[in-house]
Write an enzyme that holds these catalytic residues in place. Structure first.
Site, short mmCIF file in Angstrom:
data_model
loop_
_atom_site.label_atom_id
_atom_site.label_comp_id
_atom_site.label_asym_id
_atom_site.label_seq_id
_atom_site.Cartn_x
_atom_site.Cartn_y
_atom_site.Cartn_z
N LYS A 263 -15.19 14.20 40.76
CA LYS A 263 -14.32 14.68 41.85
C LYS A 263 -14.71 16.09 42.27
CE LYS A 263 -10.12 16.44 40.86
NZ LYS A 263 -9.89 17.75 41.50
N ASN A 264 -14.87 16.97 41.29
CA ASN A 264 -15.09 18.38 41.63
C ASN A 264 -16.50 18.68 42.12
OD1 ASN A 264 -12.48 18.92 41.09
ND2 ASN A 264 -12.83 20.05 39.18
N ARG B 130 -5.80 22.20 47.19
CA ARG B 130 -6.33 23.55 47.35
C ARG B 130 -7.82 23.56 47.68
NH1 ARG B 130 -4.67 28.13 45.41
NH2 ARG B 130 -6.84 28.46 44.85
N CYS C 47 0.32 27.12 42.92
CA CYS C 47 0.36 25.70 42.63
C CYS C 47 0.90 25.53 41.23
CB CYS C 47 -1.01 25.07 42.77
SG CYS C 47 -2.11 25.58 41.47
N ARG D 274 -3.48 31.33 41.54
CA ARG D 274 -4.77 30.94 42.13
C ARG D 274 -5.07 31.55 43.49
NH1 ARG D 274 -5.51 24.57 40.87
NH2 ARG D 274 -7.73 24.99 40.97
N PRO D 275 -5.33 32.84 43.53
CA PRO D 275 -5.67 33.49 44.79
C PRO D 275 -7.06 33.08 45.31
CG PRO D 275 -5.96 35.02 42.97
CD PRO D 275 -5.40 33.76 42.38
N VAL D 276 -7.36 33.43 46.56
CA VAL D 276 -8.70 33.15 47.10
C VAL D 276 -9.35 34.45 47.61
CG1 VAL D 276 -8.41 30.71 47.70
CG2 VAL D 276 -7.65 32.45 49.31
N ASP D 277 -8.91 35.57 47.03
CA ASP D 277 -9.42 36.87 47.47
C ASP D 277 -10.94 36.99 47.36
OD1 ASP D 277 -8.68 36.70 44.68
OD2 ASP D 277 -9.20 38.81 44.48
N ASP E 20 -9.93 22.21 32.32
CA ASP E 20 -9.51 20.89 32.75
C ASP E 20 -9.44 19.88 31.59
OD1 ASP E 20 -9.21 21.81 35.30
OD2 ASP E 20 -11.00 20.85 36.13
N ILE F 181 -7.97 30.72 31.61
CA ILE F 181 -8.35 30.66 33.03
C ILE F 181 -7.12 30.70 33.95
CG2 ILE F 181 -9.64 29.35 34.78
CD1 ILE F 181 -11.49 30.10 32.54
N ARG G 226 -4.93 11.58 41.77
CA ARG G 226 -5.80 12.58 42.42
C ARG G 226 -7.15 12.64 41.73
NH1 ARG G 226 -3.29 18.30 43.15
NH2 ARG G 226 -5.42 18.48 43.92
C1 UD1 Z 1 -12.02 24.75 40.04
C2 UD1 Z 1 -11.76 23.30 39.79
C3 UD1 Z 1 -10.59 23.13 38.82
C4 UD1 Z 1 -10.84 23.92 37.55
C5 UD1 Z 1 -11.21 25.37 37.86
C6 UD1 Z 1 -11.63 26.14 36.64
C7 UD1 Z 1 -12.47 22.27 41.87
C8 UD1 Z 1 -12.10 21.58 43.11
N1 UD1 Z 1 -11.47 22.65 41.07
O1 UD1 Z 1 -10.85 25.30 40.65
O2 UD1 Z 1 -10.46 21.74 38.52
O3 UD1 Z 1 -9.67 23.91 36.76
O4 UD1 Z 1 -12.29 25.40 38.81
O5 UD1 Z 1 -12.68 25.53 36.01
O6 UD1 Z 1 -13.64 22.44 41.55
N2 UD1 Z 1 -9.55 33.50 41.08
C9 UD1 Z 1 -9.27 34.73 41.64
N3 UD1 Z 1 -9.66 34.96 42.94
C10 UD1 Z 1 -10.32 34.02 43.69
C11 UD1 Z 1 -10.61 32.77 43.09
C12 UD1 Z 1 -10.21 32.54 41.80
O7 UD1 Z 1 -8.69 35.59 41.01
O8 UD1 Z 1 -10.64 34.31 44.85
C13 UD1 Z 1 -9.13 33.22 39.67
C14 UD1 Z 1 -8.14 32.08 39.56
O9 UD1 Z 1 -6.82 32.50 39.78
C15 UD1 Z 1 -8.38 31.62 38.15
C16 UD1 Z 1 -9.88 31.87 37.95
O10 UD1 Z 1 -10.26 32.76 38.99
O11 UD1 Z 1 -7.68 32.42 37.24
C17 UD1 Z 1 -10.74 30.63 38.04
O12 UD1 Z 1 -10.39 29.90 39.19
P1 UD1 Z 1 -11.46 29.09 40.03
O13 UD1 Z 1 -12.71 28.89 39.24
O14 UD1 Z 1 -11.59 29.68 41.38
O15 UD1 Z 1 -10.73 27.69 40.17
P2 UD1 Z 1 -10.91 26.70 41.38
O16 UD1 Z 1 -12.26 26.88 41.96
O17 UD1 Z 1 -9.73 26.77 42.28
#
Ligand code: UD1
Length: 416
Positions: free
Chosen positions: A22-23, A92, A116, A121-124, A304, A326, A396
């Protein structure tokens, strides 16, 4: 609403084929946005998240066709580079459209994902990276609005390892002018799979699988025919279920080389695990011993798989410490597992799991995808009937789970 009914106590036994990841499939689907030529993707799992992603692409104007072998995507005429709130809130990973849209069309509007079930889970870092490549990014009415005439290569340092962040920026950099270096990049196998697909489309990428990915931008990308890797989390979930039930299973089409952290812990728990080619055989001849795990970015133990290992530890001998590093709120399954008789205490980001001799079936509720997988594992072990509510979470990420576990001997059924 559909539920899953499980009568536990049967050791799993038999063979199961691991589905596409999936990922890996989700970012690869969005990679279709980078090219005006068709992308053909095989081994795409038939899951709710995949359907949501295809719906998202179709709303933008991408033509999608699914047949027996895979999915054809044609993004030659994208009309609306927008990922709307209704879709982003259910998944997301929709944020993966941000990089490709900005790179190819010079504009993207993507709903800002909210919190969520498993944390904030920010996207900064996705935004910061695009800005470093010259995009102008504003947040407006709950949407990320990114604009750039043409993205420019840059050095981007990500202070947290982010999987989709790395993927978004790698896709964006593929069409940027000049060289981009992604530092502290995610090394997850799914990032590598996406890189391979992009390379098949003509991208110039190196260092994928290490923490420094270098992308030499090109003017345009071609179509390609790409096969998605197998799902290491699905594989790990079947193995954990087999271990918890004292069973013996064979996985075929497994992503063996990406399972080291999981197999290592299963062996520590007492399982006999053998691998050969893309096959994994696991037999659990005795009650599992408890195993402590600490989640970490790849090649560490995957977050996961944390919930599934808590389920395994619930019935193991001894006490395990399970530390989640994480996500900040990823123990929602614990209170549901307690309803089945599990003895678990939480202190900060560590769960102390004291193994018990038996679990007893009860009615429980799935709160997120991997939490629901842990409830299935516990249900397969528990005496009597376990009924799991809200299994759309499970759908999912796991394809026809009741059929596939049923073929391994589990007494499991979907009920309305
Ligand atoms: C992806 C996976 C999810 C998995 C996760 C960690 C997909 C679709 N999903 O989620 O199944 O659990 O990796 O292996 O591939 N963070 C920030 N700022 C950002 C982005 C992330 O602070 O801009 C933090 C998050 O809050 C979290 C950490 O980074 O604490 C890791 O998150 P991230 O690797 O981004 O998870 P996803 O990519 O959303």
């Amino acid at each position: 609403m559909q539920k899953l009914s499980i009568h536990g106590g049967v050791p799993l036994s038999g063979e199961v084929r691991v589905a596409g990841a999936k990922n890996a499939a989700l970012p690869i689907l969005t990679a279709a946005l980078l090219s005006a030529s068709p992308l053909r993707i095989a081994n795409v799992p038939n899951l709710n998240d995949v359907r949501t992603m295809i719906q998202l692409l179709q709303r933008m104007g991408v033509k999608a066709r699914r047949d027996q072998r895979g999915i054809d995507l044609d993004a030659s005429s994208v009309t609306d580079p927008v990922a709307p709130y209704e879709l982003v809130k259910t998944m997301r990973a929709s944020v993966l459209a941000l990089g490709p849209l900005t790179a190819r069309f010079g504009e993207a509007r993507v709903s800002l994902p909210g919190g969520c079930a498993i944390g904030e889970r920010p996207v900064d870092l996705h935004i910061k990276g695009l800005e470093a490549m010259g995009a102008e990014v504003s947040i407006d009415a709950g949407y990320i609005h990114a604009r750039a005439k043409r993205l420019k290569g840059a050095r981007v340092f990500m202070d947290t390892v982010t999987v989709t962040g790395t993927e978004n920026l790698m896709m964006a950099a593929s069409l940027a002018e000049g060289e981009t270096v992604l530092e502290n990049a995610a090394r997850e196998p799914e990032v590598v799979d996406l890189a391979r697909c992009l390379i098949a489309m003509g991208a110039r990428i190196r260092g994928h699988g290490t923490d420094e990915i270098v992308v030499e931008g090109v003017e345009r990308l071609n179509g390609a025919d790409y096969t998605v890797m197998a799902d290491r989390i699905e594989a790990g979930t079947f193995l954990a279920a087999a271990a918890a039930t004292g069973g013996s299973v064979t996985l075929t089409h497994a992503p063996v080389e990406s399972l080291d952290a999981i197999i290592d812990k299963l062996r520590e728990a007492g399982a006999e695990v053998k691998t050969s080619g893309d096959t994994v055989r696991l037999a659990m001849p005795r009650r599992a011993r408890s195993v402590s795990v600490r989640t970490a970015p790849y090649p560490g133990f995957p977050t996961d798989m944390q919930a599934q290992f808590i389920a395994l530890n619930c019935v193991a001998e001894g006490t395990a410490f399970v530390t989640e590093t994480i996500f900040e709120n990823r123990f929602m399954h614990v209170q549901e597992l307690r309803r089945l008789g599990a003895r678990i205490e939480i202190e900060g980001n560590t769960a102390f799991v004291h193994g018990v001799d038996r679990l007893a079936g009860a009615r429980v509720m799935a709160t997120d995808l991997r939490a629901s997988a842990s409830l299935v594992i516990a249900g397969l072990v528990a005496e009597g009937e376990t009924v799991i509510d809200r299994i759309y979470h499970l759908d999912r990420g796991y394809e026809r789970i009741e059929e596939r576990l049923g073929r391994l001997g589990a007494r499991i059924a979907r009920v309305s």
